[in-house]
Enzyme design. Structure first.
Site, PDB file in Angstrom:
ATOM      1  N   THR A  82       1.388  -1.970  12.290  1.00 56.82           N
ATOM      2  CA  THR A  82       2.798  -1.632  12.415  1.00 56.82           C
ATOM      3  C   THR A  82       3.662  -2.206  11.312  1.00 56.82           C
ATOM      4  O   THR A  82       3.485  -3.333  10.904  1.00 56.82           O
ATOM      5  CB  THR A  82       3.336  -2.121  13.767  1.00 56.82           C
ATOM      6  OG1 THR A  82       2.650  -1.424  14.785  1.00 56.82           O
ATOM      7  CG2 THR A  82       4.820  -1.860  13.901  1.00 56.82           C
TER       8      THR A  82
ATOM      9  N   LYS B 289       8.517  -6.721   9.194  1.00 57.36           N
ATOM     10  CA  LYS B 289       7.196  -7.266   9.483  1.00 57.36           C
ATOM     11  C   LYS B 289       6.145  -6.241   9.090  1.00 57.36           C
ATOM     12  O   LYS B 289       6.409  -5.039   9.033  1.00 57.36           O
ATOM     13  CB  LYS B 289       7.040  -7.622  10.956  1.00 57.36           C
ATOM     14  CG  LYS B 289       6.965  -6.418  11.850  1.00 57.36           C
ATOM     15  CD  LYS B 289       5.828  -6.488  12.860  1.00 57.36           C
ATOM     16  CE  LYS B 289       4.488  -6.576  12.185  1.00 57.36           C
ATOM     17  NZ  LYS B 289       3.393  -6.044  13.036  1.00 57.36           N
TER      18      LYS B 289
ATOM     19  N   GLU C 278      -3.045  -7.751   4.176  1.00 59.77           N
ATOM     20  CA  GLU C 278      -4.227  -8.473   4.647  1.00 59.77           C
ATOM     21  C   GLU C 278      -5.304  -8.590   3.584  1.00 59.77           C
ATOM     22  O   GLU C 278      -5.779  -7.592   3.045  1.00 59.77           O
ATOM     23  CB  GLU C 278      -4.805  -7.780   5.879  1.00 59.77           C
ATOM     24  CG  GLU C 278      -3.998  -8.092   7.118  1.00 59.77           C
ATOM     25  CD  GLU C 278      -4.614  -7.483   8.349  1.00 59.77           C
ATOM     26  OE1 GLU C 278      -4.158  -7.815   9.437  1.00 59.77           O
ATOM     27  OE2 GLU C 278      -5.556  -6.683   8.203  1.00 59.77           O
TER      28      GLU C 278
END
Lengths: 408, 408
Positions: free
Chosen positions: A196, A185, A281
């Site tokens: 993270t 992830k 992102e």
């Protein structure tokens, strides 16, 4: 020379594609969205384990505890990830909660156990929800389990999993087939400040524990250590590699099966690392940066880092603008001695800068290449033989929006 | 204890407020916009001079030449700045052009001369235009001259100048009045990749040359070295300090006039540095970050730099979101050993984090403070007595737009 082994990618493969592993992903209620937020996965017996943790100086409680657990004994059977709350910067209470989670996992599912948290920082964990989640997950272990890789996500927009099968031939005996599978992830950060990166990779190939650790470090150097989304290292980053049961013929240094196994582990970790960058992102483009001709590895890495983290390079990438001067200027800003006259830069296969000045390059071709979703930059320092590579995302208005425009 | 000297700011003061200096800002045609793009300024005789140049490893030709000029003799009479073209990454031709500009300035206006370029990089200078500009400027020197400070700008949205008057009392004699005035440019970067910061500060106070250099370095450390817009160090950064004619009573170490002069020079440089941050590209907010309680100055600076350059901190600032976890996480990512339990953070006057965990702070008050245009963050590492300060801008969608969305 050994030929590189044939790797067979498994459709929809993940960590549970590795024989002996089961998992569950449940809704504990920590995530307000109601999405799966507690992952539990377990081997049918203890497995040799190695881990790489964040270099952040103020790591989350789970990182300190995980280091301690693996230092005591490099072996794990059950792993637990809760997402939605990182239990970081939560002081003494956070440390007690991290210990309690590991105890609960051992109690309900059996140990040795490693528990990892990811999500919001600075907020105490709702322990009742976590406890109920662990209980529920321990009673629901299956294979396959689609929710497992989903339950470790935070702002990620997609699951990140893969698995590969590889044939390894021992020095005396017929070929053996093994699997390496993993999940990860990471995409940037979430409210209020996580970036993270987590990855868990397992294999059923028997590996001696010290070799497992070396294997993990080498593979991490050319996968997760080569990616950058926003230059921040989170408080919770964790990568774990789990070996197969050692049995009576474990793979050690010099074993003819080792190169093939290392290739498979590296391929899985690189694919997971790449999935993280692809899901970065606000990303619209990504750049593969290769720094070559460096005097030593450390210099190569520092130059690569300086370029990969430069806001000017990352905004040029967002604009699809082949702004080579920003790349050279950022390289020259790494604190590594450079000679501009010996340095050269290739963008999308075209030499654009050498001998201290721009070449007479085909501007239209470079512009077209740089407008693609994926851009290759090769910067040769002209000083030696060391190299480094980075995968980096662009810096877009969408990235800023995601990270600035939410309410606390 | 010496009381701090009274500094009298001069309305619309600039470098030419210092007696003995004249200047001209002309349109040489290098800037396609037709704006003033060549600045020439000159003292009525040679002046002791000291300079601080970029640490970028591939500096522009003018930086190498400037270093050489001042190493030979720490004295200047005429300075020339051409804007619109940085003459950086232009190879052997760029080096020859830089030498030629300095020669032209000496020929038309008299030396010793220092010539500085700022603007587009990787593009050869249109030397005919520059030469005509130098000739025109040399024939038009006046004081005051509004266009002087305008002609050094690139993407700046405003002129950056100031001047101060200070009264200094020698050990034997009546008080003397001196002036310190300066101008600067810088706001981020321009097409295609400049982030150049230039500053020129002059005084009519007589200062011994070695002391001038020490004075410049001390003042730079607490002014231009404390600001950050996008974390990139340009190829052309230059700060020059020019002293008054030495005369027969120059200020040396231990002179009672020194503290007052240093205060005036520092005040002017800090005001110019602040003007650069205020004009930072796309800026909507700015943060003053103070790192205190560090083990040593280098640790303090590294932690301050890591926080001031963090995309996560800068986007939180853009969002007006008091996201303290990002500040602590970025500090812990500086490669400086930290103890989370001894570290504390104050935002806008409120202690929000200590002993490894958030305090029970007044969230509404902190949110209101953080929504202001200027935000103060004080991070105490709890390790010693060293400190560092940074002024940093926020990272806004407008910054990304300015740096990504233009055509080459």
């Amino acid at each position: 020379m050994a030929t590189s082994p044939h790797l067979e990618w498994l459709p929809d493969g993940d960590l549970l594609s590795v024989p002996g592993w089961r998992g569950a992903g449940v809704r504990s209620g920590v995530k307000e969205s109601g999405a799966p937020d507690l992952a539990l996965f377990q081997a049918d017996g203890p497995r040799p384990a190695a881990a790489v943790f964040t270099r952040n100086e103020i790591p989350a409680a789970c990182v300190d505890l995980g280091r301690e657990t693996l230092r005591r004994r490099a072996e794990l059977r059950t792993l637990c990830v809760n997402s939605g709350n990182a239990n970081a910067m939560t002081g003494a209470r956070g440390r007690a909660d991290a210990r309690r989670i590991a105890e609960l996992v051992e109690q309900h599912a059996g140990g040795p156990a490693l528990a990892v948290s990811t999500g919001v920082i600075g907020v105490p964990l709702p322990m009742e929800k976590v406890e109920r989640g662990i209980e529920a997950a321990a009673g629901a272990l299956t294979s396959p389990c689609h929710e497992l890789a989903e339950a470790i996500l935070t702002t990620d927009t997609c699951r990140k999993t893969c698995a590969v099968e590889v044939e390894l031939t021992p020095s005396d005996g017929p070929p053996q087939r093994f699997r390496v599978g993993g999940m990860a992830k990471g995409s940037g950060m979430i409210h209020p400040n996580m970036a993270t990166m987590l990855a868990f990779v397992a294999t059923d190939a028997p590996v001696e524990a010290p070799l497992l650790d070396a294997l993990l470090r080498r593979a991490t150097d050319v996968s997760f250590h080569e990616i950058s989304v926003d230059g921040d290292t989170s408080t919770n980053d964790t990568v774990v590699l789990l070996g197969g049961p050692e049995g009576d013929d474990p793979i050690g240094e010099g074993d003819p099966r080792l190169p093939g196994l290392e290739a498979a582990v590296t391929a899985v970790m690189q694919r997971l690392a790449r999935a993280i960058v692809l899901d970065g992102e606000g990303r619209s483009r990504l750049m593969e940066l290769r720094v070559t001709g460096a005097a030593d590895g450390e210099s190569a890495r520092r130059v690569a880092e300086s370029v990969a983290c430069s806001s000017l390079v990352k905004t040029a990438l967002a604009g699809g603008d082949p702004n080579w001067g920003r790349i050279v200027a950022a390289a020259a800003n790494a604190g590594v001695p450079l000679d501009g006259d010996r340095l050269s830069l290739e963008l999308c296969g075209h030499r654009v800068f050498e001998a201290g000045a721009p070449t007479d390059y085909d501007q239209a071709a470079v512009a077209a290449g740089f407008a693609a979703e994926e851009v290759l930059a090769v910067l040769d320092l002209g000083q030696g033989n060391a190299s480094a590579r980075r995968w980096t995302t662009d810096l877009t208005t969408e990235y800023v929006r995601l990270n600035a425009e939410y309410t606390t």
